[in-house]
Design a protein around this motif. Structure first.
Motif, PDB file in Angstrom:
ATOM      1  N   GLY A  46       0.789  -1.225   0.000  1.00 11.34           N
ATOM      2  CA  GLY A  46       0.000   0.000   0.000  1.00 11.34           C
ATOM      3  C   GLY A  46       0.820   1.274   0.000  1.00 11.34           C
ATOM      4  O   GLY A  46       0.285   2.354   0.234  1.00 11.34           O
ATOM      5  N   LEU A  47       2.120   1.172  -0.269  1.00 13.21           N
ATOM      6  CA  LEU A  47       2.988   2.339  -0.272  1.00 13.21           C
ATOM      7  C   LEU A  47       3.055   3.018  -1.631  1.00 13.21           C
ATOM      8  O   LEU A  47       3.398   4.191  -1.730  1.00 13.21           O
ATOM      9  N   VAL A  48       2.735   2.263  -2.671  1.00 14.30           N
ATOM     10  CA  VAL A  48       2.910   2.724  -4.042  1.00 14.30           C
ATOM     11  C   VAL A  48       1.665   2.387  -4.853  1.00 14.30           C
ATOM     12  O   VAL A  48       1.042   1.354  -4.642  1.00 14.30           O
ATOM     13  N   GLU A  49       1.349   3.271  -5.771  1.00 16.08           N
ATOM     14  CA  GLU A  49       0.267   3.023  -6.731  1.00 16.08           C
ATOM     15  C   GLU A  49       0.887   2.888  -8.113  1.00 16.08           C
ATOM     16  O   GLU A  49       1.649   3.753  -8.537  1.00 16.08           O
ATOM     17  N   LEU A  50       0.583   1.792  -8.784  1.00  9.09           N
ATOM     18  CA  LEU A  50       1.030   1.609 -10.162  1.00  9.09           C
ATOM     19  C   LEU A  50      -0.054   2.126 -11.098  1.00  9.09           C
ATOM     20  O   LEU A  50      -1.246   1.946 -10.837  1.00  9.09           O
ATOM     21  N   ALA A  51       0.378   2.752 -12.170  1.00 11.50           N
ATOM     22  CA  ALA A  51      -0.575   3.296 -13.137  1.00 11.50           C
ATOM     23  C   ALA A  51      -1.298   2.154 -13.845  1.00 11.50           C
ATOM     24  O   ALA A  51      -0.672   1.196 -14.291  1.00 11.50           O
ATOM     25  N   GLY A  52      -2.598   2.284 -13.921  1.00  7.36           N
ATOM     26  CA  GLY A  52      -3.399   1.312 -14.655  1.00  7.36           C
ATOM     27  C   GLY A  52      -3.352   1.605 -16.146  1.00  7.36           C
ATOM     28  O   GLY A  52      -2.694   2.536 -16.608  1.00  7.36           O
ATOM     29  N   ARG A  53      -4.081   0.824 -16.888  1.00  7.61           N
ATOM     30  CA  ARG A  53      -4.085   0.944 -18.349  1.00  7.61           C
ATOM     31  C   ARG A  53      -4.505   2.338 -18.814  1.00  7.61           C
ATOM     32  O   ARG A  53      -3.874   2.930 -19.688  1.00  7.61           O
ATOM     33  N   GLU A  54      -5.562   2.884 -18.226  1.00  7.82           N
ATOM     34  CA  GLU A  54      -6.045   4.208 -18.638  1.00  7.82           C
ATOM     35  C   GLU A  54      -5.037   5.303 -18.311  1.00  7.82           C
ATOM     36  O   GLU A  54      -4.808   6.205 -19.120  1.00  7.82           O
TER      37      GLU A  54
END
Length: 105
Positions: A46-54
């Motif tokens: 929960g420390l990082v958010e990866l970019a999704g397809r959009e």
């Protein structure tokens, strides 16, 4: 280097690059592959958010090239990052009242 030290180094790099980035995302060209893999592992915590397809499609349009990977710190990751704003100092204690010799004071 211990695993938590590596994780902190990656969080720091992600924070610095995210702050310098025009869109707030650290892109695939800004981190080495081993760091990207470490970031992928930190997503589970929960420390990082990866970019999704959009998000990657939008970043690709803005960059004028395919963006295959992008990440940014979550609010929790910002709190954990060594480059985050320092926490406020200790809470000051009230001045100690002199003892009067009575048990209720």
């Amino acid at each position: 280097m211990r695993s938590w030290e590596r994780a902190l180094a990656v969080l720091e790099a992600l924070c610095e690059r995210g702050q310098a980035a025009e869109y707030g995302w650290t892109l695939d060209t800004e981190l080495l592959l081993p760091h990207q893999q470490q970031v992928n592992a930190l997503e589970n915590q929960g420390l990082v958010e990866l970019a999704g397809r959009e998000d990657r499609a939008e970043l690709s349009a803005l960059e004028g090239r395919p963006v295959r990977w992008a990440a940014r710190l979550t609010p929790y990751g910002h709190d954990t990052s060594p480059t985050a704003a320092p926490a406020p100092g200790p809470i000051p204690r009230p001045a100690r009242q002199p003892r009067t010799g009575r048990w209720w004071s």
